[in-house]
Every structure is written in C-alpha cells, then in structure tokens.
Design an enzyme around this catalytic site. Structure first.
Site, mmCIF file in Angstrom:
data_model
loop_
_atom_site.group_PDB
_atom_site.id
_atom_site.type_symbol
_atom_site.label_atom_id
_atom_site.label_comp_id
_atom_site.label_asym_id
_atom_site.label_seq_id
_atom_site.Cartn_x
_atom_site.Cartn_y
_atom_site.Cartn_z
ATOM 1 N N ARG A 46 0.937 -0.903 0.045
ATOM 2 C CA ARG A 46 0.157 -0.136 0.254
ATOM 3 C C ARG A 46 0.559 1.519 0.180
ATOM 4 O O ARG A 46 0.287 2.307 -0.702
ATOM 5 C CB ARG A 46 -0.944 -0.211 1.369
ATOM 6 C CG ARG A 46 -1.661 1.597 1.350
ATOM 7 C CD ARG A 46 -2.533 1.513 2.211
ATOM 8 N NE ARG A 46 -2.642 0.926 3.654
ATOM 9 C CZ ARG A 46 -1.670 0.906 4.454
ATOM 10 N NH1 ARG A 46 -1.666 2.525 4.385
ATOM 11 N NH2 ARG A 46 -1.749 0.324 5.418
ATOM 12 N N TYR A 98 -16.270 16.642 -15.240
ATOM 13 C CA TYR A 98 -17.065 15.836 -14.935
ATOM 14 C C TYR A 98 -17.852 15.485 -14.110
ATOM 15 O O TYR A 98 -17.380 15.947 -13.127
ATOM 16 C CB TYR A 98 -15.727 14.787 -14.852
ATOM 17 C CG TYR A 98 -16.157 13.363 -15.276
ATOM 18 C CD1 TYR A 98 -16.658 12.743 -15.684
ATOM 19 C CD2 TYR A 98 -15.671 12.942 -13.929
ATOM 20 C CE1 TYR A 98 -16.770 11.515 -15.040
ATOM 21 C CE2 TYR A 98 -15.716 11.660 -13.718
ATOM 22 C CZ TYR A 98 -16.160 10.573 -14.539
ATOM 23 O OH TYR A 98 -17.418 9.555 -13.977
ATOM 24 N N ASP A 169 -7.111 19.612 -13.861
ATOM 25 C CA ASP A 169 -7.280 17.398 -14.655
ATOM 26 C C ASP A 169 -7.113 17.743 -16.156
ATOM 27 O O ASP A 169 -7.870 18.806 -16.957
ATOM 28 C CB ASP A 169 -9.061 17.398 -14.588
ATOM 29 C CG ASP A 169 -8.702 16.256 -15.078
ATOM 30 O OD1 ASP A 169 -8.714 16.109 -15.758
ATOM 31 O OD2 ASP A 169 -10.339 15.904 -13.958
ATOM 32 N N LYS A 194 -8.135 6.863 -19.276
ATOM 33 C CA LYS A 194 -8.389 7.657 -21.011
ATOM 34 C C LYS A 194 -7.382 7.268 -21.299
ATOM 35 O O LYS A 194 -6.875 5.795 -22.001
ATOM 36 C CB LYS A 194 -9.206 8.809 -21.044
ATOM 37 C CG LYS A 194 -10.268 8.828 -19.540
ATOM 38 C CD LYS A 194 -11.272 8.367 -19.528
ATOM 39 C CE LYS A 194 -12.097 8.045 -18.661
ATOM 40 N NZ LYS A 194 -12.650 8.415 -17.177
HETATM 41 C C1 LIG Z 1 -12.385 14.475 -17.232
HETATM 42 C C2 LIG Z 1 -11.890 13.549 -16.292
HETATM 43 N N1 LIG Z 1 -11.828 13.499 -15.130
HETATM 44 C C3 LIG Z 1 -11.410 12.759 -14.171
HETATM 45 C C4 LIG Z 1 -12.477 11.522 -14.199
HETATM 46 C C5 LIG Z 1 -12.789 10.195 -13.446
HETATM 47 O O1 LIG Z 1 -11.390 9.758 -13.150
HETATM 48 P P1 LIG Z 1 -11.693 8.203 -13.301
HETATM 49 O O2 LIG Z 1 -13.407 7.214 -13.749
HETATM 50 O O3 LIG Z 1 -10.326 6.778 -13.118
HETATM 51 O O4 LIG Z 1 -11.861 7.647 -11.908
HETATM 52 C C6 LIG Z 1 -13.089 11.224 -15.519
HETATM 53 C C7 LIG Z 1 -13.805 9.862 -15.909
HETATM 54 O O5 LIG Z 1 -14.334 9.864 -16.628
HETATM 55 C C8 LIG Z 1 -12.631 12.267 -16.179
HETATM 56 O O6 LIG Z 1 -12.910 12.491 -17.877
#
Ligand SMILES: Cc1ncc(COP(=O)(O)O)c(C=O)c1O
Length: 386
Positions: A46, A98, A169, A194
């Site tokens: 961990r 998101y 992000d 992604k």
């Molecule tokens: C722009 C963006 N940030 C964060 C996330 C969250 O990531 P995760 O699904 O890997 O937890 C997503 C998921 O779709 C996303 O599109």
C-alpha cells in the site's frame, strides 16, 4: 529527453534482480526484511510497490515533473489532491466539469466542511469575483467534459496568491498536447483510465507536481487512505503510456476530420472541437495546447430521439461511457456521464438532451466517416420531426 523517449525510458530500467528488460509486475503485498527495519526501500505494497514506482516516475516525467502518485482511479487521485484543503477552506471550480468530480465535491467533500464555488472559467473576471478570503484552491478542467470549453491556465495562475494552489485535470488534453505545470499550475491530475492507459482495459489515476510540500501531502494521503492501484493495473497503465504520443497524433487527426465532416452537415446544429476555426476559443487552444485532442461533441438538429437513434445505429462507435481508448465511443452525456448532475444545472451549462459526445478512436478515418454518414442517412431529420 523528448516526450516519446521519456515515455519509453523513464522509470523503465532493466530489473535489478533478473535483468528483465520490461519492468515486472511485482505481485506482492509485502517484502522480506534482512533485519527489523533493514530492507531495500520496500516494506508494504500500500505504501510502495516497484511496479507502481516505475509508473509514477514515467508519468511524472511526461508532465515535466519530479513527483507522481498513482491511484486506483482518477477519482481517488482527485480526492487525494483535495486533501490539500481543510474544513473551512474554499475552492473555485470550473462549472462545466466531469460529473463524478462534481459529485465528489458536492456530496462528499462539502459534508466535511469544504466550500466550492462553480464558475464559468472561460470568464477570468468571474473567476476573480469568486475568490474569497478562505480560497485555497482553483480546480481547472480544460478542455472541459463534454462541451470542450477552454480555461486560460496562465490567466488563472496569474490570480494565485501565496498559499493557494492551481490544479488542472489534464485528462482530455493529455501531457502530449498540454503541459499545465509549464504554464504555472501546481498540480496535474489525470484519469489514466482514459488516454494514458489508452486501451479501455484498466481504471487508474495520477496526481503530479513539482512542489515537494504538495507531494508530501498527496503521498501521505495515498498511504493513509490506500486508494492505490494494484501492480497489474499499474503495469497495464505503464504499457499504454509508452505509446501515448503515437496514439494522440492519430486521435487528433481523426477527430479533426470527424469534426469537419459534422460541421459540413446541414442538420448538425452545433459542433464542439477546439481545433475548428468556429470554436470560440480556438485562438486560446492554439496558444495553450500543441494539439486539439480526440474528443468531439455535437448536437443533432431535431428531437432527442433522433440523437439517441443515431447513436444506436453506429457500427464502430460503441455506445459507452469513458473515453480515450483506441476504439471509438459515443455517449449521451445527459443520461450517461453527467446523469449525476441535476437536469436544471446540466442544461444551464449546455449539456442538453440532444448533445452527443464522441471519443474518436484510431481506426481508419474513412471507416469512421462512412459510419457517421450511414447513421445520419438512416435518421433523416424529416422523419424524426414527423
Ligand atoms: C475529465 C475526467 N476527470 C476525472 C475522471 C474520473 O476518473 P476515473 O473514472 O478514472 O475515476 C474522469 C472520468 O471519466 C474524467 O473524464
């Protein structure tokens, strides 16, 4: 080292025990110690695992950074970064973001006494007006999901005061097309699920910074809360990241072609792609990014049923959440990725019931355009209106 070389070499040295050229999947939870407290730097998985460390070094290098912390998902990475705040602190947040991030902020972290103000960050005056005496963090998503709006990272960085941090992000743009730390941001977050993983076969996240104090907080949280990726997931993500540059070039080329095709169609009401001249922030995109990415959103003329019917008729675009894999996907944000945002909020932000979002894959461009052509022909506007 240039980007593609870093992706293949940083953190990827031959295994010290066997000489294995590829970093092994260290599928172990614990490590044998010579004597109490005497070990090779690894004590419990961990806290630290060699496969994860290799991934963290690789991804940090791609953002031009010193420190990376890998997580079991993008949301776990986001939650770790928000640990920079304490009860009573305030964050200014991109309003078109998101849905899962919005849900974490409004339904989990707000209960712990954190305060969030959502603003249209295209408007830097609105960002400035949202700053309060207790503002500690700016949360930027750019390009945004799903409307592909842009936030001027340098513009927000210019407002940052001592004690405040700017987080980006960078999931949609990827480090190949956008380098937020070089633009002055303090932390970059990715859903590595992604483009970085790139093959829709693993969920993960990462938080990256050049600031050792910020890194210490995130690292502490990573170990204390424990939202870490297993070694196999870390390995898959690392393998995917090696080809990020190649894939992104193809994603962007195909997305541009798809966006131009859709824009040329009379019964497509609106196309959102930062690479189009018609995108209201195209100039900012050209300044801030070195490419425009693989995401295209659009609104079909006519009732919602037409959009849904169109989506079902595509052969190569699977109807699915997520994005950034080699295969093309289509989603209906209002019902899928953004379903957790109340309808009123969603529509105010432009996520209407007729909006469709494409994650354009790296299949052959002609096949993708043929597929869109046949689905448009099969769902004529006149029939949908009748
Ligand atoms: C722009 C963006 N940030 C964060 C996330 C969250 O990531 P995760 O699904 O890997 O937890 C997503 C998921 O779709 C996303 O599109």
């Amino acid at each position: 080292m240039k980007f593609t070389t870093k992706a293949i070499h940083v953190g990827q040295g031959a295994d010290p025990t066997t000489g294995a050229t590829i970093v092994p999947i260290y599928q172990t939870s614990t490590y044998t110690q010579e004597r109490v407290g005497e070990h090779k730097g690894y004590d419990y998985s961990r806290t630290i695992n060699p496969t994860r460390v290799a991934l963290e070094k690789q991804l940090a290098s791609l953002e031009g950074a010193e420190y990376g912390s890998a997580f079991a998902s993008g949301m776990a990475a986001t939650a770790a970064v928000l640990n920079l705040l304490s009860a009573g602190d305030h964050a200014v947040v991109t309003d078109d973001l998101y849905g899962g991030t919005y849900r974490l902020f409004t339904r989990v972290l707000a209960r712990y006494g954190l305060e969030f103000t959502y603003v249209d960050m295209r408007d830097l005056d609105a960002v400035r007006a949202a700053i309060k005496p207790n503002t500690k963090l700016f949360w930027i998503e750019t390009p945004t999901n799903p409307l592909l709006n842009l936030v001027d990272i340098r513009g927000v960085v210019a407002m940052r005061r001592p004690g405040q941090v700017v987080v980006v992000d960078n999931t949609f743009a990827t480090p190949y097309f956008q380098q937020p730390l070089a633009l002055g941001a303090d932390v970059v977050v990715h859903s590595t699920t992604k483009y970085i993983g790139g093959h829709s076969d693993v969920v993960g996240g990462v938080a990256i910074t050049n600031n050792s104090e910020i890194f210490d907080v995130i690292k502490f949280h990573q170990n204390a809360v424990g939202g870490v990726p297993g070694p196999h997931d870390a390995w898959l993500t690392m393998r995917g990241a090696k080809t990020l540059a190649l894939r992104m070039r193809e994603h962007a080329r195909n997305a541009h072609a798809v966006a131009e095709f859709l824009e040329s169609h009379d019964d497509v009401a609106r196309v959102y792609y930062p690479g189009l001249d018609s995108h209201p922030q195209h100039a900012l995109a050209a300044r801030q990014m070195s490419g425009f990415g693989g995401m295209v959103s659009f609104v079909l003329e006519g009732p919602q049923e037409r959009a849904l019917d169109f989506a079902h008729r595509l052969k190569y675009f699977s109807l699915a959440e997520s994005l950034g894999g080699v295969e093309s996907l289509i989603c209906h944000p209002a019902r899928m990725t953004h379903g957790s945002i109340p309808k009123e909020d969603r529509e105010r932000r432009g996520v209407t019931d007729g909006l469709l979002r494409l994650s354009v894959g790296i299949e052959d461009e002609d096949d993708l355009i043929d597929d869109l052509t046949q689905a448009l022909a099969a769902t004529p506007l006149e029939t949908a209106r009748a």
